[in-house]
Design an enzyme around this catalytic site. Structure first.
Site, PDB file in Angstrom:
ATOM      1  N   HIS A 155      54.728 -22.601 120.142  1.00 43.75           N
ATOM      2  CA  HIS A 155      54.416 -21.206 119.796  1.00 43.75           C
ATOM      3  C   HIS A 155      54.050 -20.421 121.060  1.00 43.75           C
ATOM      4  O   HIS A 155      52.975 -19.852 121.195  1.00 43.75           O
ATOM      5  CB  HIS A 155      53.255 -21.241 118.817  1.00 43.75           C
ATOM      6  CG  HIS A 155      52.912 -19.965 118.120  1.00 43.75           C
ATOM      7  ND1 HIS A 155      52.585 -18.817 118.783  1.00 43.75           N
ATOM      8  CD2 HIS A 155      52.816 -19.686 116.800  1.00 43.75           C
ATOM      9  CE1 HIS A 155      52.284 -17.892 117.891  1.00 43.75           C
ATOM     10  NE2 HIS A 155      52.435 -18.369 116.695  1.00 43.75           N
ATOM     11  N   GLU A 258      59.133 -18.296 120.213  1.00 46.96           N
ATOM     12  CA  GLU A 258      58.732 -19.650 119.853  1.00 46.96           C
ATOM     13  C   GLU A 258      59.957 -20.474 119.468  1.00 46.96           C
ATOM     14  O   GLU A 258      60.894 -19.944 118.869  1.00 46.96           O
ATOM     15  CB  GLU A 258      57.757 -19.561 118.679  1.00 46.96           C
ATOM     16  CG  GLU A 258      56.647 -18.526 118.868  1.00 46.96           C
ATOM     17  CD  GLU A 258      55.934 -18.147 117.579  1.00 46.96           C
ATOM     18  OE1 GLU A 258      55.439 -16.997 117.493  1.00 46.96           O
ATOM     19  OE2 GLU A 258      55.911 -18.984 116.660  1.00 46.96           O
TER      20      GLU A 258
HETATM   21  O1  TA6 Z   1      54.434 -17.266 114.881  1.00 43.70           O
HETATM   22  C1  TA6 Z   1      54.116 -16.085 114.301  1.00 43.70           C
HETATM   23  C2  TA6 Z   1      52.935 -16.301 113.375  1.00 43.70           C
HETATM   24  O2  TA6 Z   1      53.251 -17.191 112.374  1.00 43.70           O
HETATM   25  C3  TA6 Z   1      52.456 -14.951 112.850  1.00 43.70           C
HETATM   26  O3  TA6 Z   1      52.665 -14.839 111.482  1.00 43.70           O
HETATM   27  C4  TA6 Z   1      51.001 -14.888 113.251  1.00 43.70           C
HETATM   28  O4  TA6 Z   1      50.162 -15.209 112.257  1.00 43.70           O
HETATM   29  C5  TA6 Z   1      50.941 -15.854 114.413  1.00 43.70           C
HETATM   30  O5  TA6 Z   1      51.830 -16.872 114.093  1.00 43.70           O
HETATM   31  C6  TA6 Z   1      49.591 -16.362 114.815  1.00 43.70           C
HETATM   32  O6  TA6 Z   1      49.096 -17.270 113.909  1.00 43.70           O
HETATM   33  P1  TA6 Z   1      47.600 -17.840 114.115  1.00 43.70           P
HETATM   34  O7  TA6 Z   1      47.398 -18.830 113.026  1.00 43.70           O
HETATM   35  O8  TA6 Z   1      47.575 -18.465 115.501  1.00 43.70           O
HETATM   36  O9  TA6 Z   1      46.673 -16.659 114.058  1.00 43.70           O
END
Ligand code: TA6
Length: 294
Positions: A155, A258
């Site tokens: 990510h 990601e």
């Molecule tokens: O990768 C994108 C995502 O899934 C978004 O929906 C957003 O929530 C982000 O990840 C961050 O997630 P987190 O759980 O680290 O706050």
């Protein structure tokens, strides 16, 4: 808590006490500097000599053993997104991994190998190779006697000059789920521009993605293998304010691109089978049409 100093290699690999007092490893190569925390097997820094950091780190990030780190490269496994009563984005990013190996390679790069504490039905290793680029490999083996299905994602938070001036290329014609609306669409923009909250899960794509950044005068390249999904995310204003571990004014300086296997691209391993998700992150001299870079 695992002692990391036995892995020290003078001038190259150094065990340090990192943010929040968490143990970390600092890696220096002739081209770059990196920092890795066993907490979440989290790479928080990769910086090439003479360049701004490649990875964005939030100044508001938590650094505690029960919270995910905001920025760098969170390791998402064995599920992506929310799960009722369970940690969002899986438990790998809030687990302390075991450092197994730190090696200086003949080509001048440095390799670290970490292992997720055993679960009984699968083995997960993370290999971090720091050199003139950063290569990350999440290798999963099914050690059980039943099929194992999982999602995974690296990510990555990239540092950019101004998110509203960048262009993201490589996803034209790719199907995606717009997480904000639930709509299934096909990418019609190339490069993709960001001018509001963006949260898209691209499916069935093995493409290399480039982030063209006139602000920092560079193009970031994300090459991958063993991955069919790509996510593009920027929280923009309102979501930034709702995230306690992210600064309200930090969204212009980052974009997540990601690489993983999510939703319909989830991976199923038969007993004894293994699969690797590999990404190579690098920066190039600025290139790219229509960005006034050339
Ligand atoms: O990768 C994108 C995502 O899934 C978004 O929906 C957003 O929530 C982000 O990840 C961050 O997630 P987190 O759980 O680290 O706050």
């Amino acid at each position: 808590m695992q002692a990391l100093d036995p892995f020290d290699i003078p001038g190259t690999v150094t065990a340090i006490t990192g943010m929040g007092g968490l143990p970390a490893i600092l890696v220096r190569t002739e081209w770059s500097l990196a920092a890795i925390y066993p907490h979440g097997a989290h790479v928080t820094r990769f910086q090439k000599t003479g360049e701004p950091p490649l990875l964005f780190m939030s100044a508001a990030s938590e650094f505690s053993s029960d919270k995910p780190i905001r920025g760098g490269v969170p390791v998402i496994f064995p599920w992506f997104g929310p799960r009722e009563g369970l940690p969002a984005h899986g438990f790998a990013r809030v687990t302390t991994w075991e450092l197994l190996e730190a090696a200086a390679l003949p080509d001048g790069s440095v390799k670290l190998r970490l292992r997720l504490p055993a679960t009984g039905s699968y083995e997960a290793h993370y290999i971090v190779t720091v050199g003139s680029s950063l290569t990350l490999e999440l290798a999963v083996t099914n050690t059980g006697d039943a099929d194992f299905t999982f999602e995974n994602c690296l990510h990555t938070y990239f540092q950019v000059g101004d998110a509203s001036h960048i262009g993201i290329s490589g996803l034209l014609g790719t199907r995606y789920r717009d997480v904000l609306t639930g709509a299934d669409l096909t990418e019609s923009e190339d490069p993709i521009r960001i001018a509001a909250e963006v949260d898209r899960t691209y499916q069935d794509t093995t493409a290399t993605v480039e982030i063209h950044d006139p602000g920092l005068r560079r193009t970031i390249r994300v090459r991958k293998s063993g991955s069919l999904s790509t996510v593009v995310w920027n929280p923009w204003i309102a979501k930034s304010i709702r995230m306690p571990d992210f600064g309200d004014d930090e969204y212009p300086h980052m974009v997540c691109v990601e690489s993983g296997n999510i939703a319909t691209n989830a991976v199923t391993l038969n007993p004894g089978q293994a699969a690797s998700l590999i990404v190579e992150l690098d920066s190039l001299a600025p290139v790219g049409p229509g960005l006034g870079l050339r």
